[in-house]
Structures are given as structure tokens and as C-alpha cells.
Design an enzyme around this catalytic site. Structure first.
Site, short mmCIF file in Angstrom:
data_model
loop_
_atom_site.label_atom_id
_atom_site.label_comp_id
_atom_site.label_asym_id
_atom_site.label_seq_id
_atom_site.Cartn_x
_atom_site.Cartn_y
_atom_site.Cartn_z
N HIS A 189 26.39 -40.56 2.42
CA HIS A 189 25.79 -40.14 3.69
C HIS A 189 26.50 -40.88 4.81
O HIS A 189 26.41 -42.11 4.91
CB HIS A 189 24.30 -40.44 3.71
N GLU A 198 25.03 -43.78 7.04
CA GLU A 198 24.57 -45.01 6.41
C GLU A 198 25.70 -46.03 6.35
O GLU A 198 26.18 -46.42 5.27
CB GLU A 198 24.00 -44.69 5.03
N HIS A 237 23.34 -47.07 -0.53
CA HIS A 237 22.79 -46.21 0.53
C HIS A 237 22.18 -47.08 1.63
O HIS A 237 22.11 -48.30 1.52
CB HIS A 237 21.69 -45.30 -0.04
N GLU A 297 19.28 -49.28 -1.77
CA GLU A 297 18.99 -48.96 -0.37
C GLU A 297 18.99 -50.22 0.48
O GLU A 297 18.29 -51.19 0.15
CB GLU A 297 17.62 -48.27 -0.26
#
Length: 1143
Positions: free
Chosen positions: A844, A847, A941, A1026
Site C-alpha cells: 500500500h 503506508e 504495513h 502493522e
């Protein structure tokens, strides 16, 4: 004492006697007994009485006693008291009253008691309870009671205030019915209620009657739940009335509930508008390859200018958008959890033939002895046959793969420009210092020479731009200039004295070629004793020592090869110059109560006083021809550089700007990432910025997060860093909405505003603002090449290859890191039998924190740290640091050039549309096909709604437990090794939070990397890691925002955590054990705790926002009414009556 059954029988007898009694004294006695019973106990007694038919008994009694004329108020008053006490606990009370016929009797009783406030108040509270059921309220409204209630609500007075409050509350309850609201609007109630509210606000200077203020606003709120009510409210100038009265309330805490309700009404009635754009689709399109139906996305017709009508059914608050990477299953519906055992069991299988997988052999040269040839010329020969098997996007890395690591620097320099250590002024680089004779005879310039950009070869890909002539013309020169306009009195850095002069001609920023060079040469002078060329060299030498693994010249040369669909023309100064983290941690910022509401009031002021709004477009990527005068004092914006994202800037007031982000290419959504340049500011002036097309329903900006800023002035003074900036930061729903949603069968949704204020330190500085610390594709490639150049190949095996080419024609790198083997057979055997660890990141684009974590991982793995050496000797690391280069380059937030989320394509990736995912999955499948299934897979991420750093994994049993499946999990076997790494990281990493980890498998995530690698490749330890954009709320970093230093530290700590997975962990050296003792002996802690992954169940994303109403007011959700204390109301009413008698 009687038994419980006796009590129950006695209550039923009392209720039965009450219903059938026609003797007033007997009725009064029973009512007194019931009142004592209910008053002495808890609310449970009331519910018990309701279950025994208490509501029906009281209503039948009311019907009986009101039919006796004249009314016996000695009985009626305590009866009404009991009805209120019981009725407000019975959700079906209004329906029961309607069925029994008590409603008409109550209305008649009210009409006969109008001159007796005590009895009127009681009747009004009973009517309010009846109307709590909408259908009953509609029936009441048809009796004409609403007009009577409005007459009872007088302008401000100190008399009969309890009756006035009760009438207003009853009217508010009746107006919950849309039928009643329509009749009220037709009868002009809206204007009347506004006048009443304004009169009470002005008259009640001591704030004694706040409940009446709230009740009047509740009436207005219920009327405006229908469209015609909103229209009437606006026509009655309701926005101005509520805005002025709310602002007059100031910061009084007593009036907060009133202001909150008024804000709800204004936000709800603010006319919906579409964004001030021709189309919400991205400014650019990309023609997709090898697709028969592929075509340029056409701009839709111009959206309607009238207000966007919103259906009444859609006026509730929007649900979560569900676009987060890996939301914990505990926060999703349990229906989303996978319960099919066949899909929960890992079932490794290939999605292509073994012959097709052989093409990936060239990406594992360490398995076939290729490493022995340090001059890998044979690599091209060995891979030439494999290349023919690849798709059109699967390419070798070209001539760079034929060079020794030490030759890369020479190659990258000599290919297009002179040796970097030669005269800096002769380079075709991003920042150029030339003698004055080379710039149109501008000799003896006292200004600081402004840099301009190196010509970069055209990517060969022509972007498809807006249809109104905004398409960027392709050019063989990718970069024409660098934007720099700095004013600084003086600065001392190293031993060089630097003096900056104000650049007067701001137009020079948009001029290319010699004219740009001439203007820039006037802007930089660095001491008369230094020649410009020498100064350029000294500046670069100075900053090169500050920032490891970054070189502006190498960056420029790498950027020349970067291909952009938007055909950007410049490089951003921060990416060129580099970043080092500040030597301090930056705390989470607090929010002052009431400030967010003030910001919303300023937004509403635009509608109330439109003449005060400038509404001046000063930057628009669709109208690049915008020209500003030289004496224009407004800010200048720019974003046409790598990873830049700003579509439009509109000046609202002198120091306030609305900003609109561009959607991801080939989409009309995904607005979150921003990165743009600002110049022309004045020091000490607070500038307000509003990014008005955010999509997520909540954000960490409401909980202490700040955007980041890079100042060119500060960088040239030796402080080259991104820092957190901004005050008065809030995130809330605005009045803009999507259009065309109904035509696509979608629900029309609202956008959100991120607002923040920045006070710049330096006038005429050039600053860059971003959502998070940028990390561009060119930065990555520069880092990889300089990292490789710094290594000793005898100690570190570092292989930089190309996985494939992206849709945009950029190379997707794949890195191999391990320890170089010795020449002995046993050493080679150990080398070839090392287990694989595969790491990926940046699928992504928005990010960017994932890239900083990956940077920490790469630098740690090749370092001399004993842990790193042990890891290299134990594992072979395959690292794909950027899975979506095109999205990163073009400033996208989530998608690739295909307009798709690549992390939802892992199940069936297309070699044409998703080449990086297709070939990454192919590489993993190849490893499994040769018996080298990775031990660990982790995809890095970023997470925008939670703090800390945490992981998602996959567990069959925990998913079944959470879903409530009837499958007997005791018969299922599962290796709990997936918990090892999270447990270790929780102990060794300050930013890691195991209570945020989750190991559930969801249907909506079945096409993500984590689930597919677990299910199809058979990797037990398949994770998503994350990293927060915001900061931490635990441990060492509690209360601080996360920075690049902490992110890089996390990348290193993740590697350290892998030590526990070593088969020979206990044979580590004493030095290693002493440094990482926490990694050992964790087996006793890894019990099969079925509740581990559910620790997040009771933890919301965040506690309620201090001003929650201000970002969710459009919902106007009904709050539970406070219980009515009729005894207090009656006592007050009696006092009113006495006051009336005296007067």
C-alpha cells in the site's frame, strides 16, 4: 414474611382490584401502596410490575377515573405519578395506551386542566411517554394536540416553567414522527420554534432553564430530520440563529449540552455539496495492458451544481469503511470469520505448473552455486533461457546485475554524468552550482545559487490526463527544476558561513532552462571567499556525513530512471537532501475542549456570511496555467514530484486554505496520503489548512497525531529532518459528499475534514507537508545501492536482483541477504540448507512507515551486530522491500496503476495487471516446490486507526473459538509456533503491543498475503505487521509519537526476534546470550491460551473522542432520556401555582 409466590399473588390481586375498582377511596389506597412498593425498591420492581400487567392496570384505572365528572384530582394526580414512573420503563407503553383507549382520555383531561399548572404538567409528561413510540405519537398528532402544545410554550418567562418544559418535551417526542414533522413544517412551526429558542436564550441570562433550551432544540432537531424541515430551517435563517447563540455561549460548561445539540442541527442542515472538482476521479489515468476492455477512464459529466439531496433513510452515520489492512476479527462481525474447516486448514497447492515455476530459479542463485562467481557474468547466461519463460513484465535486472557490488557506484555515476568527485558544477544533477559565466553573464551574484534539476530520460509512458488540456506533455527531460525560495538572515554550519538572500522573483520557480538557472544563481551565495562549485562540494560533503546510505547525487541519478505515470518534472528537496531523525522524541499532542467546535463554527460561517469567503483557486493540477501576480501574498503550492499528492488548493480566508487530495490513479476513491510543497509564507502567522476529502470515519489525528513537515531553511542550517507539526488538529465529518453513488448502487457517503494550524518559523521558506514520513521509490533504490556498496562480500552475501517490471516500467527489486559461505564442503552444505525468511513491504503506497521499518531491517541484517551475524549464518533472507513501486511513485494511497488494492489479489493475481504480486507468489511457490518453504513470511504495513505496532497471524483453532463454531477443536491439532515471534517482540520491542495482535482468519481477508501464504504456500508463521502512523500508549514510548528512529528500531527488533526460531538457539555464544537473554526459554510461556488473540475484544480503537459529537453529528442519534422525577416536577409546579395566586 410471606414467600415470593405470596408477594407475586398479592401484587396481582392489587392490580386486579385496582382495575375493577370504582370506589375512589379504594383506588387511592391501592395507588399509595403501589407507590410505596416501587419507591422502596430498585428499578427491578418496576420491571416486575410491568411483567405482571402493571401498565395495563394503571391505564385501565386512568380510563375509569377520567370518565367521572368532575375529575377527582386527589386520585388522578397520584395515578399520573405512577403512570410516569412505570411508563418510562415500558417500551410498549404507548401501544398499550392506544389499545386501551387511554390516549383520548389523557388529552381530554389536559384540555380540562389548562388553568391548573400542577395537573397540566402531569398530563404533559404522560403524553411524552405515550409519544415515545412513533406510531402512537403519529396518532396523537392527528388529534391536533401539537397545536395545543405549541400554544403552551410561551416566550421567556419565570412563571409556570415546569409546565412549559413538559410541553416542550412532549412536543419534541411527538415530532419524532415524520407525519407530525411534516404537519409542523406546513404550519410554520420551524420559524416559531427558532424565535422561541432565541427568546429564551436572550432572556435566560442566568442559565436557570437550560432544560427548556435543550427541549426547544430537540423540537428543531426532530423537525429537521426530514428534508422539508431542513429547507424550512434554512429559509428561516436557522443557521445564523443557532450559530450566533452557540458562539455566545462561550466556554460555559453548563451550556455544553445546548451547544452540542445546536451543533448537531447545524451540521445536519448544512446543505450537502459535491467537492469543487470537475470529477472525483484521479487527475490521471493509465491505459492497462493486454486487456481488450482496457481504455482510458473518461471523466463523467460535470456534477450538478445544486445541493446534493440526501435521502432521509441515509441520514444515519456511515459505517466504518472497512478499507483497513487487517482489522482484527474481534472488531468485525462474527459472520466474517471463516468457519469452513476445509478452508481453514492450510492446503498448499500450486496455481501454476512446475515448469512455469522454474523461471524463478534465477532468483535463488545461492542454491545453485552462483554465489561462487563474484563477477556474475554467468548470471546473464544462465538466466537467458529463463527469461524466455517470463511474462512480458518479468525481466532480468539488465546490465546492473553483471557488475560487482563495488562497480555500482562507478556505473551509476559514469553512465550519465562525470565522476561524483569531479567538479560539481559540471554535473547534470538535481542541485547544480555553476559559475556565473555559465548563466547568461550573471557575474558577481550575491544571491544563493538556486538548484535546478537534472534532465531525466522520458519514461516512454504518456499519462492520460484530464480532458481539459491538463495532460502533462511528455518530455525527454523528467526533471526541470527544484523549488526553493529561502530567506534566512544567516546560518553557520561546519566551517562555512552561509548567507541567504530573499528570492524576489517567485515566477522563477516555474521557469525551466537558462532562465531558471539564472534566477536560481541569484538566490544563493555562500561567502565571497568561496567559489560556487567549491561550496556545492562542501555542502554535499557536509550533509553526506550526517545521513548514512544517502547521497543526493546518487539519488538524482536513480531518480532519472524512475518512470512516472504523472510525468513529474521536479524532485522534492527532502528526498534529494535526505532526513535524519531529530535527537528528541515528539509527544502526542492534546486537544483543548471546544476548539474543534470552534473550527466547525468557522466552517458554518462560510454559509452564513459567504461574502467573507475568498474562494480563490491558487493551485490546480487540472489548470497548470494558473498565474499569480508578483505582489500576491497567498501561499504557493506544488506537488508534481515523486510521491506527491495535492490536487487543488483553494484560499478561503487570508490565512486559511482548503486542500483536496488526488484519488489513486484509475479510481475515484482512496484519499488519505498527501505530500506537497508550500512556499511564500510569513513567519509567526498561524495558517489553517483543511484537507476536505478524507474518507475514513475516524483518524488518529483526533488522538494526538500530527502531520510531518520538512523545512528547507532548517535543512540548509544543518537540521535536515522531518518533524511533527501543527496545532488545533481535528478530524470530523464535513458537508461534502460523493456524487453518482446512487447510480452505481452505492450509498452516498460524506467526506471528512482534517484541519490543522501551522505557524512557520521563517518567512519565505520552502516547506513540505506530508501525512507521514515520505519514503520514495528512488530513496529505496538509492539506499539499496549504497548499502550494497558499503558491504564486504566476503562477510555478507548481498544480492540485488529484479523481480519483475511494474505496469509503469519500473523495476521491482528483490534482495537476498545471508552470510557468505566458506569454501569447505561442510560450509557449503550448511549454506545451501539454511532456512528461508521472506519479507515484503509497501504493498500500500501510503503506508510509508512500512518502508522505514524495512529500512531498519535491511541495515540491521547487514550490520556487524552479533545477532545480525548469527541471523545471516542461520537464514537466507529474501526481501522485496516495495511491492507497489508505481503506487509509491505516483502518490497513491492504496492502489496500483490498475486501480486495485494489490493486497486483495493474492488468490488469483494477474501477470499483466498485478505483476509484482504474481511473481512474488511465484517465487514463494517455487521455494515450496523445491522443498524450501519459508520458515517465516511477514508483510510490513501501516495502520491509521490504532497506536503501537502489532501483528496479525493465522490460527485455525482461535478462529473457530471466536466464531462460536460447533466443531470440536479438541480433536484438531495445531502448531502454536505462530505465537512465538509476537511474544518475543512484546518483550524486546518497546513499541510492540501483543494485546493488539490477532490470529483470526476472515473471509474478507482471504485474498491477502498473510492468509494466502499461510493457506496455499503452507507457511505457519505468516504475518502482517502493522505499524502505527501515530504513536504509542504503552511502555517506553507511551505518550510519544512514533518517528523514523523508532520504526527502524522495530525493523531491527523483528530480526532479533527471529533468533528464537533457530534450531540451534541454545548453542549461541555467551556474548549473544548476554545481549539477547530475553529471547531464550520462552517455551514455558507459549501455552495454548485460547483467549490470547481475543485480548483486543474489549479494547476499542480509541476511547471516545473528547468532542465526539463534532465528528459524528450527522447521525443525530437519539440519546436515552433521563428518568422523569415527577415528584420534583410537581413540587416545582406547585410553587409556580402559588406564585400565580400571589400575583
Amino acid at each position: 414474611m410471606t414467600s415470593a409466590s405470596g408477594n407475586a399473588t398479592g401484587l396481582e390481586v392489587l392490580l386486579s382490584t385496582l382495575t375493577s375498582s370504582h370506589d375512589m377511596q379504594s383506588t387511592l389506597g391501592i395507588l399509595q401502596i403501589l407507590d410505596e412498593l416501587l419507591s422502596a425498591g430498585t428499578v427491578r420492581r418496576i420491571y416486575y410490575m410491568i411483567s405482571k400487567g402493571g401498565s395495563e392496570a394503571l391505564l385501565h384505572t386512568l380510563v375509569n377515573v377520567t370518565r367521572i365528572f368532575p375529575p377527582d384530582y386527589d386520585v388522578i394526580l397520584p395515578l399520573l405519578h405512577l403512570i410516569v414512573k412505570v411508563g418510562q420503563r415500558d417500551k410498549q407503553f404507548g401501544q398499550k395506551a392506544q389499545k386501551i383507549g387511554a390516549i383520548n382520555e389523557t388529552v381530554n383531561l389536559l384540555k380540562h386542566s389548562l388553568w391548573q399548572p400542577k395537573y397540566v404538567t402531569s398530563c404533559l409528561w404522560v403524553l411524552k411517554i405515550y409519544a415515545s413510540r412513533v406510531a402512537t405519537g403519529a396518532a396523537l398528532g392527528k388529534s391536533g394536540i401539537t397545536g395545543l402544545l405549541l400554544k403552551l410554550i410561551s416566550p421567556y418567562t419565570t412563571r409556570n416553567t415546569r409546565a412549559i418544559r413538559a410541553a416542550t418535551e412532549a412536543l419534541s417526542a411527538l415530532l419524532k414522527s415524520k407525519w407530525n414533522s411534516r404537519r409542523a413544517v406546513d404550519s410554520g412551526y420551524t420559524h416559531r420554534l427558532l424565535k422561541l429558542y432565541q427568546d429564551w436564550h436572550q432572556g435566560d441570562t442566568q442559565n436557570k432553564y437550560i432544560p427548556i433550551h435543550k427541549a426547544l432544540l430537540s423540537c428543531i432537531k426532530n423537525i429537521t430530520n426530514i428534508q422539508m424541515g431542513k429547507k424550512a430551517f434554512l429559509e428561516a435563517d436557522g443557521m445564523r440563529v443557532l450559530l450566533s447563540t452557540s458562539q455566545a455561549c462561550g466556554s460555559s460548561t453548563d451550556l455544553h449540552p445546548v451547544v452540542k445539540l445546536a451543533t448537531q442541527i447545524m451540521r445536519k442542515c448544512y446543505p450537502k455539496h459535491h467537492l469543487p472538482l470537475r470529477t472525483v476521479k484521479s487527475c490521471y489515468s493509465f491505459v492497462l495492458p493486454n486487456a481488450a476492455d482496457s481504455q482510458t477512464l473518461e471523466c463523467p459529466s460535470e456534477p450538478p451544481r445544486e445541493d446534493a439531496a440526501v435521502k432521509e433513510d441515509d441520514e444515519e452515520q456511515d459505517d466504518e469503511d472497512g478499507t483497513e489492512n487487517e482489522q482484527p476479527g474481534c472488531n468485525d462481525d462474527e459472520d466474517d470469520l471463516e468457519t469452513d474447516l476445509t478452508r481453514l486448514r492450510p492446503n498448499p497447492e500450486f496455481d501454476r505448473t512446475v515448469e512455469d515455476l522454474k523461471q524463478y530459479e534465477r532468483l535463488c542463485p545461492e542454491l545453485f552455486g552462483y554465489f561462487q562467481d563474484l563477477d556474475p557474468m554467468s548470471d546473464d547466461q544462465s538466466s537467458s533461457q529463463d527469461d524466455t519463460l517470463c511474462s512480458a513484465f518479468f525481466t532480468t535486472s539488465g546490465p546492473h546485475r553483471c557488475k560487482k557490488p563495488r562497480e555500482w557506484r562507478k556505473d551509476i555515476v559514469e553512465e550519465d554524468s562525470p565522476n561524483p568527485h569531479n567538479s560539481f558544477g559540471n554535473r547534470r544533477t538535481y542541485q547544480t552550482f555553476q559559475a556565473s559565466s555559465n548563466n547568461g553573464g550573471e557575474s558577481g551574484s550575491k544571491g544563493l545559487k538556486k538548484n535546478y534539476c537534472t534532465p531525466i530520460q522520458d519514461s516512454g509512458t504518456r499519462p492520460v490526463g484530464p480532458s481539459d488540456g491538463c495532460t502533462l506533455n511528455p518530455s525527454k527531460h523528467k526533471i526541470k527544476e527544484m523549488h526553493l525560495n529561502v530567506h534566512c538572515p544567516s546560518a553557520h554550519s561546519s566551517k562555512i558561513s552561509i548567507h541567504f538572500q530573499d528570492l524576489q522573483n517567485t515566477k522563477a520557480q516555474n521557469v525551466a532552462g537558462k532562465e531558471c538557472a539564472r534566477s536560481l544563481s541569484q538566490s544563493w551565495t555562500i561567502g565571497r571567499e568561496h567559489e560556487p562549485q567549491d561550496i556545492g562540494n562542501k555542502l554535499l560533503e557536509m550533509r553526506k556525513e550526517m545521513i548514512p546510505f544517502h547521497d543526493p547525487y546518487v539519488y538524482t541519478t536513480v531518480a532519472e530512471k524512475t518512470k512516472s505515470a504523472t510525468d513529474y518534472k521536479t524532485l522534492a528537496f527532502p528526498d534529494y537532501w535526505g532526513h535524519i531523525p531529530p535527537p528528541y522524541q515528539e509527544p502526542l499532542v492534546g486537544q483543548w475542549c471546544g476548539v474543534q467546535r470552534d473550527k466547525i463554527f468557522e466552517d458554518i460561517q462560510r454559509l452564513v456570511n459567504p461574502k467573507d469567503v475568498l474562494d480563490r483557486v491558487i493551485f490546480d493540477t487540472e489548470s497548470l496555467s494558473l498565474v499569480t501576480s508578483e505582489d500576491d501574498v497567498s501561499l504557493k503550492f506544488y506537488s508534481n514530484f515523486e510521491s506527491g499528492n495535492l490536487r487543488k488548493a483553494i484560499q478561503i480566508r487570508k490565512y486559511e486554505y482548503d486542500l483536496i487530495m488526488n484519488a489513486d490513479i484509475n479510481t475515484d476513491f482512496q484519499h488519505q496520503w498527501f505530500y506537497f510543497e508550500i512556499s511564500g509564507m510569513k513567519a509567526g502567522i498561524p495558517y489553517r489548512f483543511n484537507i476536505i476529502n478524507c474518507e475514513k470515519t475516524n483518524s488518529q489525528f483526533n488522538y494526538g497525531m500530527q502531520p510531518v513537515m520538512y523545512s528547507v531553511h532548517e535543512a540548509l542550517c544543518g537540521r535536515a529532518r522531518w518533524v511533527r507539526v501543527g496545532s488545533d488538529i481535528y478530524y470530523y465529518k464535513n458537508h461534502y459528499c460523493t456524487y453518482g453513488a446512487a447510480a452505481r448502487g452505492q450509498k452516498e457517503t460524506s467526506y471528512y475534514t482534517l484541519t490543522f494550524t501551522i505557524t512557520f518559523l521563517h518567512s519565505k521558506d520552502v516547506c513540505y507537508l506530508a501525512y507521514h514520513y515520505p519514503h520514495t521509490y528512488s530513496t529505496l533504490m538509492t539506499h539499496l545501492h549504497l548499502l550494497e556498496e558499503s558491504l564486504n562480500p566476503d562477510q555478507v552475501y548481498f544480492r540485488h536482483q529484479i523481480l519483475c517490471s511494474t505496469l509503469g516500467g519500473n523495476n521491482c527489486p528483490v534482495i537476498t541477504v545471508t552470510a557468505s559461505p566458506g569454501s569447505q564442503p561442510e560450509q557449503l552444505h550448511q549454506f545451501w540448507n539454511r532456512q528461508y525468511v521472506v519479507l515484503t513491504a509497501r504493498v500500500h503506497p501510503g503506508e510509508s512507515n512500512a518502508s522505514w521499518v524495512m529500512k531498519g531491517t535491511l541495515e540491521f541484517l547487514v550490520s556487524n551486530n552479533p545477532v545480525a551475524r548469527s541471523l545471516r549464518e542461520s537464514y537466507i533472507f529474501k526481501i522485496i522491500p516495495m511491492l507497489n513501486p508505481d503506487g509509491v511513485i505516483n502518490g497513491c494511497h492504496r492502489c496500483s496503476l490498475s486501480g486495485e488494492d494489490l493486497n486483495r489479489q493474492w488468490s488469483e493475481p494477474s501477470p499483466d495487471l498485478h505483476p509484482t504480486i504474481y511473481h512474488t507468489k511465484g517465487l514463494l511457490s517455487y521455494m515450496r516446490s523445491i522443498g524450501r518453504t519459508p520458515l517465516v513470511y511477514c508483510d510490513y504495513h501501516g495502520h491509521s486507526r490504532k497506536k503501537n505496532i502489532f501483528m496479525y497471524g493465522c490460527s485455525l483453532k482461535e478462529t473457530l473459538w471466536q466464531s462460536g463454531s460447533s466443531i470440536d477443536t479438541a480433536t484438531l491439532k495445531e502448531d502454536i509456533g505462530y505465537r512465538t515471534i509476537p511474544k518475543i517482540l512484546d518483550k524486546i520491542s518497546p513499541a510492540f503491543a501483543i494485546n493488539r495482535c490477532c490470529f483470526l482468519v476472515q473471509k474478507s481477508r482471504e485474498a491477502t498475503a498473510r492468509v494466502v501464504v499461510w493457506r496455499e504456500i503452507g507457511v505457519l508463521r505468516s504475518y502482517t505487521m502493522e505499524s502505527t502512523y501515530c504513536g504509542c500508549d504503552q511502555g517506553k514510548y507511551n505518550g510519544f509519537q512514533i518517528g523514523t528512529r523508532e520504526l527502524e528500531e522495530m525493523g531491527a527488533k523483528f530480526c532479533t526476534g527471529l533468533l528464537k526460531l533457530k534450531k540451534d538457539a541454545l548453542s549461541c555464544s555467551k556474548q549473544l546470550i548476554s545481549q539477547d537473554a530475553t529471547l531464550l526459554d520462552f517455551d514455558n510461556e507459549l501455552q495454548n491460551d485460547r483467549y490470547m488473540s481475543h485480548s483486543d475484544v474489549s479494547v476499542d480503537d480509541e476511547p471516545p473522542c473528547p468532542e465526539e459529537i463534532d465528528y459524528s453529528t450527522d447521525s443525530c442519534t437519539e440519546e436515552d432520556d433521563d428518568p422523569i422525577d415527577l415528584a420534583a416536577e410537581l413540587n416545582a409546579s406547585s410553587e409556580d401555582e402559588l406564585e400565580v395566586d400571589k400575583k
